[in-house]
Motif scaffolding. Structure first.
Motif, mmCIF file in Angstrom:
data_model
loop_
_atom_site.group_PDB
_atom_site.id
_atom_site.type_symbol
_atom_site.label_atom_id
_atom_site.label_comp_id
_atom_site.label_asym_id
_atom_site.label_seq_id
_atom_site.Cartn_x
_atom_site.Cartn_y
_atom_site.Cartn_z
ATOM 1 N N LEU A 86 2.264 8.836 0.193
ATOM 2 C CA LEU A 86 2.318 7.378 0.231
ATOM 3 C C LEU A 86 1.517 6.836 1.406
ATOM 4 O O LEU A 86 1.583 5.675 1.726
ATOM 5 C CB LEU A 86 3.776 6.918 0.319
ATOM 6 C CG LEU A 86 4.587 7.220 -0.952
ATOM 7 C CD1 LEU A 86 6.072 7.136 -0.680
ATOM 8 C CD2 LEU A 86 4.205 6.269 -2.072
ATOM 9 N N HIS A 87 0.788 7.715 2.057
ATOM 10 C CA HIS A 87 0.117 7.254 3.272
ATOM 11 C C HIS A 87 -1.365 7.602 3.309
ATOM 12 O O HIS A 87 -1.889 8.014 4.320
ATOM 13 C CB HIS A 87 0.807 7.833 4.512
ATOM 14 C CG HIS A 87 2.253 7.472 4.556
ATOM 15 N ND1 HIS A 87 2.678 6.286 5.077
ATOM 16 C CD2 HIS A 87 3.347 8.104 4.094
ATOM 17 C CE1 HIS A 87 4.000 6.219 4.956
ATOM 18 N NE2 HIS A 87 4.423 7.304 4.363
ATOM 19 N N ALA A 88 -2.027 7.453 2.176
ATOM 20 C CA ALA A 88 -3.461 7.717 2.169
ATOM 21 C C ALA A 88 -4.143 6.728 3.113
ATOM 22 O O ALA A 88 -3.681 5.614 3.283
ATOM 23 C CB ALA A 88 -3.987 7.553 0.753
ATOM 24 N N PRO A 89 -5.247 7.165 3.747
ATOM 25 C CA PRO A 89 -5.932 6.280 4.696
ATOM 26 C C PRO A 89 -6.279 4.956 4.046
ATOM 27 O O PRO A 89 -6.695 4.905 2.901
ATOM 28 C CB PRO A 89 -7.216 7.050 5.025
ATOM 29 C CG PRO A 89 -6.957 8.445 4.678
ATOM 30 C CD PRO A 89 -5.920 8.460 3.611
ATOM 31 N N VAL A 149 14.995 8.974 -7.087
ATOM 32 C CA VAL A 149 15.736 10.071 -6.460
ATOM 33 C C VAL A 149 16.739 9.529 -5.436
ATOM 34 O O VAL A 149 17.112 10.221 -4.502
ATOM 35 C CB VAL A 149 14.798 11.104 -5.784
ATOM 36 C CG1 VAL A 149 13.949 11.776 -6.825
ATOM 37 C CG2 VAL A 149 13.933 10.459 -4.714
ATOM 38 N N LYS A 163 3.177 13.145 -3.976
ATOM 39 C CA LYS A 163 3.120 11.673 -3.941
ATOM 40 C C LYS A 163 2.929 11.206 -2.518
ATOM 41 O O LYS A 163 3.860 10.736 -1.883
ATOM 42 C CB LYS A 163 4.402 11.079 -4.520
ATOM 43 C CG LYS A 163 4.708 11.597 -5.902
ATOM 44 C CD LYS A 163 5.411 10.566 -6.737
ATOM 45 C CE LYS A 163 5.675 11.138 -8.119
ATOM 46 N NZ LYS A 163 5.464 10.199 -9.188
ATOM 47 N N ARG A 202 16.785 10.110 11.154
ATOM 48 C CA ARG A 202 15.819 10.761 10.268
ATOM 49 C C ARG A 202 15.361 12.093 10.857
ATOM 50 O O ARG A 202 15.188 13.077 10.148
ATOM 51 C CB ARG A 202 14.631 9.821 10.059
ATOM 52 C CG ARG A 202 13.650 10.346 9.046
ATOM 53 C CD ARG A 202 12.797 9.231 8.503
ATOM 54 N NE ARG A 202 13.590 8.318 7.708
ATOM 55 C CZ ARG A 202 13.798 7.042 8.002
ATOM 56 N NH1 ARG A 202 13.276 6.524 9.072
ATOM 57 N NH2 ARG A 202 14.537 6.307 7.214
ATOM 58 N N ASP A 220 7.076 8.526 8.409
ATOM 59 C CA ASP A 220 8.304 7.946 7.857
ATOM 60 C C ASP A 220 9.010 6.995 8.813
ATOM 61 O O ASP A 220 9.266 5.849 8.498
ATOM 62 C CB ASP A 220 9.311 9.050 7.510
ATOM 63 C CG ASP A 220 8.825 9.877 6.355
ATOM 64 O OD1 ASP A 220 7.850 9.458 5.717
ATOM 65 O OD2 ASP A 220 9.428 10.923 6.099
ATOM 66 N N VAL A 251 9.069 15.343 -7.226
ATOM 67 C CA VAL A 251 8.279 14.230 -6.680
ATOM 68 C C VAL A 251 7.197 14.736 -5.731
ATOM 69 O O VAL A 251 6.749 14.008 -4.852
ATOM 70 C CB VAL A 251 9.169 13.180 -5.964
ATOM 71 C CG1 VAL A 251 10.101 12.528 -6.957
ATOM 72 C CG2 VAL A 251 9.960 13.808 -4.827
ATOM 73 N N LEU A 302 13.033 17.899 -6.681
ATOM 74 C CA LEU A 302 13.218 16.548 -7.210
ATOM 75 C C LEU A 302 12.074 16.154 -8.138
ATOM 76 O O LEU A 302 12.117 15.093 -8.758
ATOM 77 C CB LEU A 302 13.323 15.537 -6.062
ATOM 78 C CG LEU A 302 14.494 15.708 -5.089
ATOM 79 C CD1 LEU A 302 14.397 14.675 -3.974
ATOM 80 C CD2 LEU A 302 15.828 15.565 -5.808
ATOM 81 N N HIS A 308 0.822 -1.202 0.000
ATOM 82 C CA HIS A 308 0.000 0.000 0.000
ATOM 83 C C HIS A 308 0.862 1.260 0.000
ATOM 84 O O HIS A 308 0.587 2.223 -0.714
ATOM 85 C CB HIS A 308 -0.916 0.017 1.225
ATOM 86 C CG HIS A 308 -1.689 1.286 1.370
ATOM 87 N ND1 HIS A 308 -2.754 1.616 0.581
ATOM 88 C CD2 HIS A 308 -1.509 2.342 2.203
ATOM 89 C CE1 HIS A 308 -3.217 2.797 0.924
ATOM 90 N NE2 HIS A 308 -2.488 3.267 1.909
ATOM 91 N N LYS A 309 1.922 1.224 0.810
ATOM 92 C CA LYS A 309 2.761 2.409 0.945
ATOM 93 C C LYS A 309 3.629 2.653 -0.284
ATOM 94 O O LYS A 309 3.927 3.783 -0.635
ATOM 95 C CB LYS A 309 3.665 2.282 2.176
ATOM 96 C CG LYS A 309 2.961 2.739 3.436
ATOM 97 C CD LYS A 309 3.744 2.403 4.665
ATOM 98 C CE LYS A 309 2.899 2.696 5.902
ATOM 99 N NZ LYS A 309 3.338 1.974 7.062
ATOM 100 N N ARG A 320 12.248 20.395 -1.322
ATOM 101 C CA ARG A 320 13.028 19.264 -1.808
ATOM 102 C C ARG A 320 12.195 18.449 -2.795
ATOM 103 O O ARG A 320 12.671 18.077 -3.852
ATOM 104 C CB ARG A 320 13.460 18.406 -0.629
ATOM 105 C CG ARG A 320 14.473 17.383 -0.997
ATOM 106 C CD ARG A 320 15.148 16.803 0.214
ATOM 107 N NE ARG A 320 14.148 16.406 1.207
ATOM 108 C CZ ARG A 320 14.472 15.853 2.375
ATOM 109 N NH1 ARG A 320 15.747 15.674 2.689
ATOM 110 N NH2 ARG A 320 13.548 15.508 3.218
#
Lengths: 432, 432
Positions: free
Chosen positions: B331-334, A326, B329, A141, B145, B326, B324, A32-33, B320
């Motif tokens: 990546l963490h939609a419910p 990237v 994007k 991070r 993240d 990007v 780049l 998913h991610k 950033r």
């Protein structure tokens, strides 16, 4: 765009098998991610035929490193062998082969981190190492991204779980150092040879990694001033408590216009400071930023699953970069050249416990040593006689340089009235 | 590749001017990190002619929102106006115009976050909102993240600085609620109308945002069970202390196979729990993950510079992504649909303090109410007479449902032997 990502795992110990378990268990979440599956294609082990409690098929295991590192279908190498020589070589080979690398190896990163990160840059590859410091705590991070817009000027960290576990047991359960160490070993928090932990070397490695990143500079292991736990004397912990402190093995890193100072040593932390409540095997890093003020990151400093979680977090980040094309764009290359400050430039408050003969004029004699070295005292207390028939003098200094402190300690050791038994701690907290 | 990034700032209050100061002060660092300069091109204010203590040139200020949002050379809109209607509309317009948005607005994100994030996805833009929760603490990024590979099953958070400041002053300096509130207002920690803080609404907003992200689901403000500070009775804080607890306004979010439960209320936290030591205006969020175990993130929950630091961190991340190519994007939609659990499905231990008439048989009477409702008690204590001539009965339950707890409280209120004065707290800590 790739339709799957293949991983090569170097090592299948507690962390390696933890990574495999998490990748398997969270497969759906990861798809998913990332949009594509993440698969372990090859695993380097010492014995490929050994019976393993795993759902992975047997032919995934190999004893030949080339089969993992040279496999052109493998995108990402995860190094969890540990040790230095083989691990470092494998990371270099993987980067030269254009593969991203995720490592949990603090020894390698503390010693060769800067050169490996440069090699990663040259080869346009990611080299991620979150798990090398603070186990499950996302420290690297956070320093890289979260506080990207801030200027960090100090870090104080409890970054070794073994020593923190031992000190917690000594304080809260009144165990001796030896008893606490045995318990730590039995619970798997201490290694068979605990010297890297109790001597402060492990913490020094982590502080070098953190300080490099926080101050955007190159800090080497030998830049860290290190004192181990063996300097803690019987009764010191109780004494700390009486004065409102807790003894912790703490790393400290500071930067100002004169340079940087980094240390790992047993310190007295004020009980009101959040670090004083970090107990057992937990780790925490307290960050002082120019604009954010004070933040703290707390969590399990070691352990198979927490470390594996950090490794997997890095894998997700590396996969995302690969998918977005990237990878290899490190935006945080070291920027400042910093000199390490001399002992005359490093200031702090010190707690001195000096066992002296119970004679007339001793206090005056000792007090004069402080004034001769230009050190002023905040507190002077003479304590009840100890079991050796002498008395303890407690001196808490105002801010003095480490040089002044060391000179005073040296002179004390050569003063006939002193029993030769001395312990001392820098007082940490209230950093500015 | 762009050779500079232009920012449009909506609002120039404490946070907005803080952002401008940080961007100015850390210009060189930012160029190093991003490779290009980041410039504020336009700032929307209410009065463009007002004298301002800033290095920015006067013609940067405008009272016309179009000049900021419609300017094609502006890449990124930073919304720090506050409020809901205008802020939400501005964010929508910016996203529709294809610009990335950074906001510090918890009201908007708690109420309209999901729809705005979807709008951002549709327009391939970033919408970052780190500063909406926990001021300077990088919580959103960490949940997104750092723990990306973990499954979070619970969060406990002190996410409102005002109430935490008040409770700290009440506990440590024995101030009354009113005195502490006045001090909080004088220091700028409480607003002129503190009701959103003390009634728990502000914390509920933040918990909705955090839980949505942590559980990868859609949590709405109305899903949060909220009790305010007014339920704290005189003497409760001392009572907590006697039993080894600290009273905190805490948010709690949990998820299991049956659904989610989210609450904000005054709770008893065991003193050994790290959250009990989070004092003054500081915030902290304690995260329980499947594999990482327990981590905590601590820092300033509000304040101009910490919040501005988070906003600037988001600006760096958005820049950033823009550089780049990007951006947009997410990546963490419910991912999960979660039902909110009913009171019969939510379990906890409760501390009940019930003031009763000093009569024979009262304890038996009350104890029978617990057993009638199937609730078993861990502790029962009858305390010295209070100032009203009655006595306090203290009951600490084993795990019971919120429904059982509420039913018992209801019956207590209608019991003639009870003075009508009751206070109760869920016992937090030791979450599993």
């Amino acid at each position: 765009m790739k339709n799957e990502i293949n991983i090569g795992l170097l090592g299948f110990g507690v962390v390696g098998s933890g990574v495999a378990t998490i990748l398997h268990k969270h497969q759906e979440d990861l798809i998913h991610k990332l949009g594509v599956p993440v698969k372990i294609k090859k695993i380097l082990v010492k014995d490929a035929t050994k019976k393993r409690d795993t759902e992975l098929s047997e032919d995934i295991f190999t004893i030949n490193a080339d089969e993992v590192i040279e496999d052109p279908t493998i995108d990402l190498i995860v190094e969890v062998i540990g040790g230095t020589t083989e691990a470092k070589q494998s990371i270099e080979r993987a980067l030269r082969a254009g593969k991203g690398v995720v490592t949990a190896n603090k020894d390698v990163m503390a010693q060769f981190g800067h050169e490996l990160l440069n090699l990663a840059d040259e080869n346009k590859c990611d080299l991620f190492y979150e798990a090398s410091v603070g186990g499950g705590i996302p420290l690297i991070r956070t320093l890289e991204d979260g506080l990207a817009s801030d200027r960090i000027w100090a870090l104080t960290g409890i970054v070794n779980g073994t020593t923190n576990f031992i000190l917690t047991k000594m304080k809260h359960e009144k165990k001796s150092y030896e008893e606490a160490l045995i318990e730590a070993t039995e619970l798997g928090f201490a290694e068979a040879d605990p010297s890297a932990d109790v001597d402060g070397i492990d913490a020094a490695r982590k502080m070098a990694i953190l300080a490099s990143l926080a101050f955007s500079t190159v800090v080497r292991l030998e830049d860290v001033f290190v004192r181990g736990m063996k300097d803690i004397r019987e009764g010191d912990l109780e004494l700390a408590e009486q004065f409102g402190f807790t003894v912790k093995m703490a790393g400290s890193a500071k930067k100002d216009d004169d340079g940087i100072e980094i240390s790992v040593e047993p310190v007295f932390i004020q009980n009101s400071h959040p670090l004083a409540s970090v107990n057992n095997e937990f780790n925490a890093v307290y960050v002082y930023g120019d604009t954010v003020g004070e933040t703290m990151f707390y969590g399990p400093g070691a352990g198979s699953l927490p470390t594996a979680t950090s490794v997997t977090g890095d894998i997700v980040a590396a996969c995302r970069n690969l998918l977005l094309g990237v990878n290899g764009k490190r935006l945080h290359a070291p920027r400042h050249f910093c000199t390490v400050k001399k002992d005359t430039q490093i200031f702090g408050r010190y707690f001195h416990r000096i066992s002296v003969k119970d004679e007339v004029g001793v206090l005056t004699k000792l007090a004069s040593i402080y004034s001769e070295h230009g050190a002023s005292l905040a507190t002077v207390i003479q304590r009840e006689g100890d079991r050796h028939g002498g008395v303890d003098l407690i001196m808490i200094t105002h801010h003095i340089s480490r040089q002044q402190h060391l000179d005073i300690m040296n002179e004390m050791r050569n003063t006939p009235e002193v029993n030769g038994v001395i312990s001392y701690y820098r007082v940490e907290g209230g950093n500015k």
